[in-house]
Every structure is written in structure tokens, then in C-alpha cells.
Design a protein around this motif. Structure first.
Motif, PDB file in Angstrom:
ATOM      1  N   LEU A  22     -33.630 -65.945 115.496  1.00 25.92           N
ATOM      2  CA  LEU A  22     -32.483 -66.736 115.968  1.00 25.92           C
ATOM      3  C   LEU A  22     -32.938 -68.197 116.006  1.00 25.92           C
ATOM      4  O   LEU A  22     -33.908 -68.518 116.686  1.00 25.92           O
ATOM      5  CB  LEU A  22     -32.080 -66.289 117.377  1.00 25.92           C
ATOM      6  N   GLY A  23     -32.246 -69.066 115.270  1.00 27.21           N
ATOM      7  CA  GLY A  23     -32.687 -70.465 115.183  1.00 27.21           C
ATOM      8  C   GLY A  23     -33.752 -70.633 114.116  1.00 27.21           C
ATOM      9  O   GLY A  23     -34.708 -71.398 114.273  1.00 27.21           O
ATOM     10  N   SER A  24     -33.563 -69.923 112.987  1.00 30.03           N
ATOM     11  CA  SER A  24     -34.634 -69.853 111.977  1.00 30.03           C
ATOM     12  C   SER A  24     -34.874 -71.183 111.261  1.00 30.03           C
ATOM     13  O   SER A  24     -35.941 -71.392 110.693  1.00 30.03           O
ATOM     14  CB  SER A  24     -34.317 -68.766 110.940  1.00 30.03           C
ATOM     15  N   THR A  25     -33.884 -72.092 111.261  1.00 29.58           N
ATOM     16  CA  THR A  25     -34.050 -73.346 110.514  1.00 29.58           C
ATOM     17  C   THR A  25     -34.678 -74.447 111.355  1.00 29.58           C
ATOM     18  O   THR A  25     -34.924 -75.547 110.864  1.00 29.58           O
ATOM     19  CB  THR A  25     -32.683 -73.836 109.998  1.00 29.58           C
ATOM     20  N   VAL A  28     -39.408 -74.293 115.648  1.00 32.64           N
ATOM     21  CA  VAL A  28     -40.047 -73.004 115.962  1.00 32.64           C
ATOM     22  C   VAL A  28     -39.639 -71.962 114.932  1.00 32.64           C
ATOM     23  O   VAL A  28     -40.469 -71.201 114.424  1.00 32.64           O
ATOM     24  CB  VAL A  28     -39.654 -72.531 117.384  1.00 32.64           C
ATOM     25  N   GLY A  29     -38.344 -71.942 114.584  1.00 32.06           N
ATOM     26  CA  GLY A  29     -37.837 -70.938 113.645  1.00 32.06           C
ATOM     27  C   GLY A  29     -38.510 -71.023 112.287  1.00 32.06           C
ATOM     28  O   GLY A  29     -38.915 -70.004 111.712  1.00 32.06           O
ATOM     29  N   SER A  30     -38.674 -72.238 111.764  1.00 34.50           N
ATOM     30  CA  SER A  30     -39.255 -72.332 110.416  1.00 34.50           C
ATOM     31  C   SER A  30     -40.749 -72.008 110.430  1.00 34.50           C
ATOM     32  O   SER A  30     -41.276 -71.440 109.472  1.00 34.50           O
ATOM     33  CB  SER A  30     -38.965 -73.685 109.758  1.00 34.50           C
ATOM     34  N   ALA A  50     -28.735 -69.548 112.110  1.00 34.54           N
ATOM     35  CA  ALA A  50     -28.826 -70.991 112.343  1.00 34.54           C
ATOM     36  C   ALA A  50     -27.468 -71.482 112.843  1.00 34.54           C
ATOM     37  O   ALA A  50     -26.547 -70.679 113.040  1.00 34.54           O
ATOM     38  CB  ALA A  50     -29.216 -71.710 111.059  1.00 34.54           C
ATOM     39  N   ARG A  51     -27.357 -72.785 113.036  1.00 40.25           N
ATOM     40  CA  ARG A  51     -26.056 -73.319 113.457  1.00 40.25           C
ATOM     41  C   ARG A  51     -25.251 -73.727 112.229  1.00 40.25           C
ATOM     42  O   ARG A  51     -24.189 -73.224 111.967  1.00 40.25           O
ATOM     43  CB  ARG A  51     -26.266 -74.507 114.399  1.00 40.25           C
ATOM     44  N   ARG A  52     -25.831 -74.648 111.402  1.00 40.24           N
ATOM     45  CA  ARG A  52     -25.059 -75.107 110.248  1.00 40.24           C
ATOM     46  C   ARG A  52     -25.911 -75.558 109.064  1.00 40.24           C
ATOM     47  O   ARG A  52     -25.363 -76.037 108.062  1.00 40.24           O
ATOM     48  CB  ARG A  52     -24.131 -76.229 110.665  1.00 40.24           C
ATOM     49  N   ASN A  53     -27.214 -75.461 109.167  1.00 38.58           N
ATOM     50  CA  ASN A  53     -28.063 -75.920 108.067  1.00 38.58           C
ATOM     51  C   ASN A  53     -28.112 -74.844 106.971  1.00 38.58           C
ATOM     52  O   ASN A  53     -29.066 -74.071 106.857  1.00 38.58           O
ATOM     53  CB  ASN A  53     -29.472 -76.241 108.593  1.00 38.58           C
ATOM     54  N   ALA A 116     -28.621 -73.719 125.990  1.00 42.07           N
ATOM     55  CA  ALA A 116     -27.990 -72.546 126.595  1.00 42.07           C
ATOM     56  C   ALA A 116     -27.176 -71.761 125.575  1.00 42.07           C
ATOM     57  O   ALA A 116     -26.808 -70.604 125.841  1.00 42.07           O
ATOM     58  CB  ALA A 116     -27.102 -72.985 127.762  1.00 42.07           C
ATOM     59  N   ALA A 117     -26.900 -72.337 124.414  1.00 43.94           N
ATOM     60  CA  ALA A 117     -26.183 -71.616 123.341  1.00 43.94           C
ATOM     61  C   ALA A 117     -26.947 -70.351 122.941  1.00 43.94           C
ATOM     62  O   ALA A 117     -26.363 -69.427 122.378  1.00 43.94           O
ATOM     63  CB  ALA A 117     -26.009 -72.531 122.126  1.00 43.94           C
ATOM     64  N   GLY A 118     -28.251 -70.316 123.243  1.00 49.13           N
ATOM     65  CA  GLY A 118     -29.053 -69.138 122.871  1.00 49.13           C
ATOM     66  C   GLY A 118     -28.962 -67.998 123.867  1.00 49.13           C
ATOM     67  O   GLY A 118     -29.498 -66.915 123.629  1.00 49.13           O
ATOM     68  N   PHE A 134     -40.003 -65.417 123.131  1.00 55.03           N
ATOM     69  CA  PHE A 134     -39.105 -66.271 123.882  1.00 55.03           C
ATOM     70  C   PHE A 134     -39.508 -67.740 123.814  1.00 55.03           C
ATOM     71  O   PHE A 134     -40.425 -68.175 124.496  1.00 55.03           O
ATOM     72  CB  PHE A 134     -39.102 -65.763 125.322  1.00 55.03           C
ATOM     73  N   ALA A 135     -38.802 -68.510 122.959  1.00 52.61           N
ATOM     74  CA  ALA A 135     -39.037 -69.960 122.902  1.00 52.61           C
ATOM     75  C   ALA A 135     -37.962 -70.722 123.668  1.00 52.61           C
ATOM     76  O   ALA A 135     -38.221 -71.775 124.245  1.00 52.61           O
ATOM     77  CB  ALA A 135     -39.053 -70.424 121.447  1.00 52.61           C
ATOM     78  N   ASN A 136     -36.761 -70.171 123.676  1.00 58.51           N
ATOM     79  CA  ASN A 136     -35.553 -70.852 124.169  1.00 58.51           C
ATOM     80  C   ASN A 136     -35.535 -70.950 125.703  1.00 58.51           C
ATOM     81  O   ASN A 136     -34.824 -70.225 126.385  1.00 58.51           O
ATOM     82  CB  ASN A 136     -34.346 -70.055 123.637  1.00 58.51           C
TER      83      ASN A 136
HETATM   84  N1  LIG Z   1     -40.374 -77.166 118.716  1.00 57.72           N
HETATM   85  C1  LIG Z   1     -41.358 -76.734 119.479  1.00 57.72           C
HETATM   86  O1  LIG Z   1     -42.529 -76.971 119.181  1.00 57.72           O
HETATM   87  C2  LIG Z   1     -41.051 -75.938 120.721  1.00 57.72           C
HETATM   88  C3  LIG Z   1     -42.102 -75.572 121.563  1.00 57.72           C
HETATM   89  C4  LIG Z   1     -41.836 -74.794 122.671  1.00 57.72           C
HETATM   90  C5  LIG Z   1     -40.545 -74.397 122.963  1.00 57.72           C
HETATM   91  N2  LIG Z   1     -39.536 -74.773 122.140  1.00 57.72           N
HETATM   92  C6  LIG Z   1     -38.170 -74.352 122.476  1.00 57.72           C
HETATM   93  O2  LIG Z   1     -37.660 -73.605 121.368  1.00 57.72           O
HETATM   94  C7  LIG Z   1     -36.266 -73.836 121.219  1.00 57.72           C
HETATM   95  C8  LIG Z   1     -36.028 -74.370 119.812  1.00 57.72           C
HETATM   96  O3  LIG Z   1     -36.666 -75.627 119.701  1.00 57.72           O
HETATM   97  P1  LIG Z   1     -36.827 -76.356 118.284  1.00 57.72           P
HETATM   98  O4  LIG Z   1     -37.665 -77.546 118.544  1.00 57.72           O
HETATM   99  O5  LIG Z   1     -37.233 -75.368 117.265  1.00 57.72           O
HETATM  100  O6  LIG Z   1     -35.324 -76.825 118.046  1.00 57.72           O
HETATM  101  P2  LIG Z   1     -34.670 -77.329 116.683  1.00 57.72           P
HETATM  102  O7  LIG Z   1     -35.707 -77.756 115.718  1.00 57.72           O
HETATM  103  O8  LIG Z   1     -33.620 -78.315 117.078  1.00 57.72           O
HETATM  104  O9  LIG Z   1     -33.981 -76.009 116.117  1.00 57.72           O
HETATM  105  C9  LIG Z   1     -32.928 -75.383 116.789  1.00 57.72           C
HETATM  106  C10 LIG Z   1     -32.491 -74.162 116.004  1.00 57.72           C
HETATM  107  O10 LIG Z   1     -31.370 -73.572 116.681  1.00 57.72           O
HETATM  108  C11 LIG Z   1     -30.239 -73.527 115.789  1.00 57.72           C
HETATM  109  N3  LIG Z   1     -29.050 -73.687 116.616  1.00 57.72           N
HETATM  110  C12 LIG Z   1     -28.663 -74.758 117.351  1.00 57.72           C
HETATM  111  N4  LIG Z   1     -27.519 -74.494 118.007  1.00 57.72           N
HETATM  112  C13 LIG Z   1     -27.178 -73.231 117.675  1.00 57.72           C
HETATM  113  C14 LIG Z   1     -26.095 -72.378 118.020  1.00 57.72           C
HETATM  114  N5  LIG Z   1     -25.121 -72.786 118.832  1.00 57.72           N
HETATM  115  N6  LIG Z   1     -26.071 -71.134 117.504  1.00 57.72           N
HETATM  116  C15 LIG Z   1     -27.029 -70.697 116.659  1.00 57.72           C
HETATM  117  N7  LIG Z   1     -28.079 -71.461 116.284  1.00 57.72           N
HETATM  118  C16 LIG Z   1     -28.157 -72.707 116.798  1.00 57.72           C
HETATM  119  C17 LIG Z   1     -30.477 -74.651 114.813  1.00 57.72           C
HETATM  120  O11 LIG Z   1     -29.719 -74.476 113.609  1.00 57.72           O
HETATM  121  P3  LIG Z   1     -29.416 -75.754 112.617  1.00 57.72           P
HETATM  122  O12 LIG Z   1     -30.730 -76.109 111.997  1.00 57.72           O
HETATM  123  O13 LIG Z   1     -28.442 -75.199 111.644  1.00 57.72           O
HETATM  124  O14 LIG Z   1     -28.872 -76.844 113.501  1.00 57.72           O
HETATM  125  C18 LIG Z   1     -31.980 -74.492 114.599  1.00 57.72           C
HETATM  126  O15 LIG Z   1     -32.221 -73.388 113.758  1.00 57.72           O
HETATM  127  C19 LIG Z   1     -35.872 -74.823 122.328  1.00 57.72           C
HETATM  128  O16 LIG Z   1     -35.385 -74.116 123.421  1.00 57.72           O
HETATM  129  C20 LIG Z   1     -37.199 -75.487 122.691  1.00 57.72           C
HETATM  130  O17 LIG Z   1     -37.224 -75.932 124.020  1.00 57.72           O
HETATM  131  C21 LIG Z   1     -39.758 -75.524 121.031  1.00 57.72           C
END
Ligand SMILES: NC(=O)c1ccc[n+]([C@@H]2O[C@H](COP(=O)([O-])OP(=O)(O)OC[C@H]3O[C@@H](n4cnc5c(N)ncnc54)[C@H](OP(=O)(O)O)[C@@H]3O)[C@@H](O)[C@H]2O)c1
Length: 402
Positions: A22-25, A28-30, A50-53, A116-118, A134-136
Motif C-alpha cells: 500500500l503506497g508502493s510508489t 518507503v513503497g518503492s 498508489a494515489r495517482r502516480n 490518515a488516508a492509510g 507498519f510505516a504509516n
Molecule cells: N520515507 C521514509 O523514509 C519514512 C520513514 C519512516 C516512516 N515513514 C512513513 O511511511 C509513510 C509513507 O511515507 P513516504 O515518505 O513513503 O511517503 P511518500 O513518498 O509521500 O509516498 C506516499 C505513498 O502513499 C500513496 N498515497 C498517498 N495518498 C494515498 C491515498 N489516499 N490512497 C492510497 N495511496 C495514497 C502515494 O501515491 P502517489 O505516489 O500516487 O501519490 C505514495 O505511494 C508515512 O506515514 C511516513 O510517515 C516514511
């Protein structure tokens, strides 16, 4: 306790673990997709969300061959369907399709949607007893008790992915919980660690997103700059490890090598160390209970040489105080904090408010709305919507000083 008392068999009968991201793009997802791709004999992908990418999602889907790829934003459905034409991979769109993807029988689900969308898809995965990586963290902040109750009720397994909580998970002994005296969450201090309040008042989104150690999505980057991220992590740690706020400390550690620590009553402090690379905590959860190799750089303490620690500055970073206050108030307070912060961070990223206005919006929302009890998901949705409305009106009316 993080791992449920009755952990499910971590893989299917064929020895292959089925996975959904969930959130693969996202960031964390990629990274998760990259690790799954590195082990084609070990993992089989069920769904990517993903949301829209569409471009990134369709490219991932062509490589991992899931049953379904989903965009939450229905406006992008036609593009996704076109991009997957002839592959045999189903395309779907909309919030209900996101939840349906999480309900599909995958052994393991990465919860890496931002915000919170997650919550609803994460709950859906927990309710069928999945292993949830669990990242979200916003989910646990806005509905921690509800989510943890569902995890316990359905025998799901929650594995932390946040680097700090993954570190604690690796050195925390749930069998000896009374012997744990303190959790010490480390914080890099973010890009504004040494900045004055005056300088922060004029900070741009680009500066706030320029994290010194980690490359992350925009929302968590801004949260790291305000230190709200650490505030959210205190709340997350309370729920994951069943520890009260008074036994969770924050220590600023600019090098992000010591990812967090657990202190025991005998004075022993156990820490987990590593380079700042999210592939490590993701791999801990993806391989669990085994360990899988990651391609990142290894920790070289001779080259790192200095590991520094300092106390967080509550005056320059009031978000920590706000988060602890919300936790102590209980009820809907953490939900309000999270929702107001999401609205304010988005407004800052769109340059509609200044950086320090984020904390003003959060503080005013917390002070103005009732901290009602949360008995069910509807109560969470109501508190979340009320806070978003209040914070959005505050931003729109210019009731924050720019
Ligand atoms: N990045 C890190 O290193 C890190 C570390 C620890 C914890 N976290 C936590 O992990 C979570 C993700 O962080 P991130 O940095 O990976 O965020 P991000 O790069 O902004 O990615 C968010 C992902 O969620 C998708 N998304 C957004 N809104 C959505 C919705 N309403 N329905 C379905 N998919 C949705 C996005 O899709 P699109 O690409 O299509 O917009 C994207 O795949 C957050 O809660 C963050 O606090 C992240």
C-alpha cells in the motif's frame, strides 16, 4: 506488544510469502518494491496501491505482476487501465478498491500510504490477521487504541518499519516488559536543528524537505523539520510497545546511526545501529522472522568516527510538547493533532502558510476542539473531519501570521 501472541505462519504453504504494498510508489513503497524484486523466488505480489502516480505504479506492476494495481484517485483509472492493457493485471480505482486490495489474501502487507488516508486499508489488512509491516505512523496516531485492539482481536502481526521503532523492536524483549525502564527514540534534529526561530519563520518548503540524512516523502520531511515527526513517533511507540509517555525519551543524534535504544532496569542499554537506509528496517519486516540481505552501504564506525547526542530544544521545536500534550489528554486529542498537522503541512508545502504556522494551526485545533472519547471508527472519522475543517478554515481565513 508488537508481534501478536499468536503469530501466523509467515509464508504460504509453498514457502513463498504473498505480499501487498500500500503506497508502493512512495519513498518507503518503492524501496519495498526494490527488495521484493530482488527475491523473485521468495515473494509473490498480490496488489500494488498508489494515489495517482500511474506511470510509476504501472511500471512496478509490469515488473512484479500483481493480481491488481489500484489508484485511490478515480480520475486516474482510465490511464491505469490503458497502461496495463494486455498485461492481464487488473486495474481498479477509488478508496473502496484500496480497501479491497488490502483485503485480498496476502500473507504480508506493507502499510506505506502517507497520512490518515492509510487507516482503513491498514485496518482491513489487520482484520484478516495479516502480517502488517507498519510505516504509516499517522494511522496509529489517529486511531491507536482502535487499531491495536483490532490487531489483537484478529491475531494480526504488526511489525514496525519506522527506523526508530524497528530498532526498538529488535532490542525490546516483550517477555520481560517490566524490566524495560525507558525507550530512547533518537532524532536527527532535521534540517533546522541549528536554526533560530527567526530563520525558521522564513523557511521554504525546499529547505524543509532537504533532510540531512534521509530521502523521504515531502510530508514526513516537513514533520522531521518541525520535529512533529518525533512527536508522532512517541505516540506510535506508546501503542506499539505498550509504554507510557513518561518512559519514552527523545535524544537528538545528528548522524542517524544509532536508530533508537531500550534501557533496562539493570542499567543495560541496548541499541540498534546502521547506516541511514530505509531498506534495512523494511528488510527486517519483509524477511521476518528471518533476515534478508540488502544492497546498502555497511556501517563503518571508523569512517563515521563521531556519534553526537544532544537534548531536543523544546522552545525551538514545540511540536514535541504538543504531541505529548495530545497523548496525555487522550481521547480524540491525538486524532486532532494528526489531522491538523496534515492540513497545515500541506498548506505549507503549497506556500499558503509559513513554516512556524504549522505549529500554530495544530495548537489552535487542539485547544479549540473537544477531546471526545473514541469508541469506534466513526468517532475517529468525525474527529479527523472536524480537525481538518477547523485547520483548513484557519488557513483559508489567514488566521495564522505569515
Ligand atoms: N520515507 C521514509 O523514509 C519514512 C520513514 C519512516 C516512516 N515513514 C512513513 O511511511 C509513510 C509513507 O511515507 P513516504 O515518505 O513513503 O511517503 P511518500 O513518498 O509521500 O509516498 C506516499 C505513498 O502513499 C500513496 N498515497 C498517498 N495518498 C494515498 C491515498 N489516499 N490512497 C492510497 N495511496 C495514497 C502515494 O501515491 P502517489 O505516489 O500516487 O501519490 C505514495 O505511494 C508515512 O506515514 C511516513 O510517515 C516514511
Amino acid at each position: 506488544m508488537v508481534v501478536s501472541v499468536t503469530p501466523r505462519h509467515p509464508t504460504g504453504g509453498d514457502g513463498i510469502r504473498s505480499v501487498t504494498v500500500l503506497g508502493s510508489t512512495g519513498s518507503v513503497g518503492s524501496n519495498t518494491v526494490e527488495l521484493i524484486e530482488a527475491y523473485p523466488d521468495r515473494y509473490r505480489t498480490v496488489a500494488l496501491v498508489a494515489r495517482r502516480n500511474v506511470a510509476a505504479l504501472a511500471a512496478q506492476a509490469r515488473r512484479l505482476r500483481p493480481e491488481v494495481a489500484v489508484v485511490a484517485d478515480e480520475a486516474h483509472y482510465a490511464d491505469l487501465k490503458d497502461a496495463l492493457a494486455g498485461t492481464g493485471i487488473a486495474a481498479a480505482a477509488g478508496p473502496a478498491a484500496v480497501v479491497e486490495a488490502a483485503q485480498r489474501p496476502a500473507d504480508w502487507v506493507m502499510a506505506a500510504i502517507v497520512g490518515a488516508a492509510g487507516l482503513e486499508p491498514t485496518l482491513a489488512a489487520a482484520r484478516r490477521g495479516a502480517i502488517v509491516a507498519f510505516a504509516n505512523k499517522e494511522c496509529l496516531v489517529c486511531a491507536g487504541e482502535l487499531l491495536m485492539a483490532e490487531v489483537r482481536r484478529h491475531g494480526a502481526t504488526l511489525l514496525p518499519v519506522d527506523s526508530e521503532h524497528s530498532a526498538i523492536f529488535q532490542v525490546f524483549d516483550p517477555e520481560r516488559r517490566p524490566a524495560v525502564s525507558r525507550l530512547i527514540l533518537t532524532a536527527s534534529g532535521g534540517p533546522f536543528r541549528t536554526w533560530t526561530r527567526e530563520r525558521m519563520a522564513a523557511a521554504t518548503p525546499k529547505e524543509a524537505c532537504a533532510h540531512p540524512n534521509w530521502t523521504m516523502g515531502a510530508k514526513i520531511s516537513v514533520d522531521s523539520a518541525s520535529m512533529m515527526n518525533k512527536g508522532l513517533e512517541i505516540i506510535e511507540a506508546c501503542h506499539l510497545f505498550g509504554m507510557p509517555d513518561g518512559q519514552i525519551d527523545v535524544l537528538v543524534h545528528p548522524q542517524s546511526v544509532v536508530h533508537s535504544m531500550v534501557e533496562y532496569v539493570d542499567g543495560s542499554v541496548l541499541a540498534q545501529l546502521g547506516t541511514p537506509d530505509m531498506r534495512t528496517p523494511i528488510a527486517v519486516a519483509l524477511g521476518w522472522p528471518d533476515r534478508i540481505a540488502t544492497p546498502g552501504a555497511r556501517l563503518d564506525l571508523i569512517r563515521s568516527s563521531r556519534l553526537e547526542f544532544e537534548a531536543p530544544d523544546p522552545l525551538r521545536f514545540p511540536a514535541l510538547r504538543l504531541a505529548r500534550h495530545a497523548l496525555q489528554c487522550g481521547g480524540a486529542a491525538p486524532t486532532l493533532l494528526n489531522a491538523a498537522n496534515e492540513v497545515a503541512v500541506q498548506a505549507f508545502l503549497e506556500e499558503r502558510i509559513g513554516f512556524l504556522d504549522i505549529e500554530r494551526v495544530v495548537e489552535a485545533t487542539l485547544a479549540s476542539l473537544p477531546h471526545s472519547e473514541l469508541n469506534d471508527l466513526d468517532d475517529v472519522r468525525t474527529a479527523d473531519a472536524d480537525a481538518r475543517r477547523f485547520a483548513s478554515e484557519m488557513v483559508a481565513a489567514g488566521r495564522v501570521s505569515r
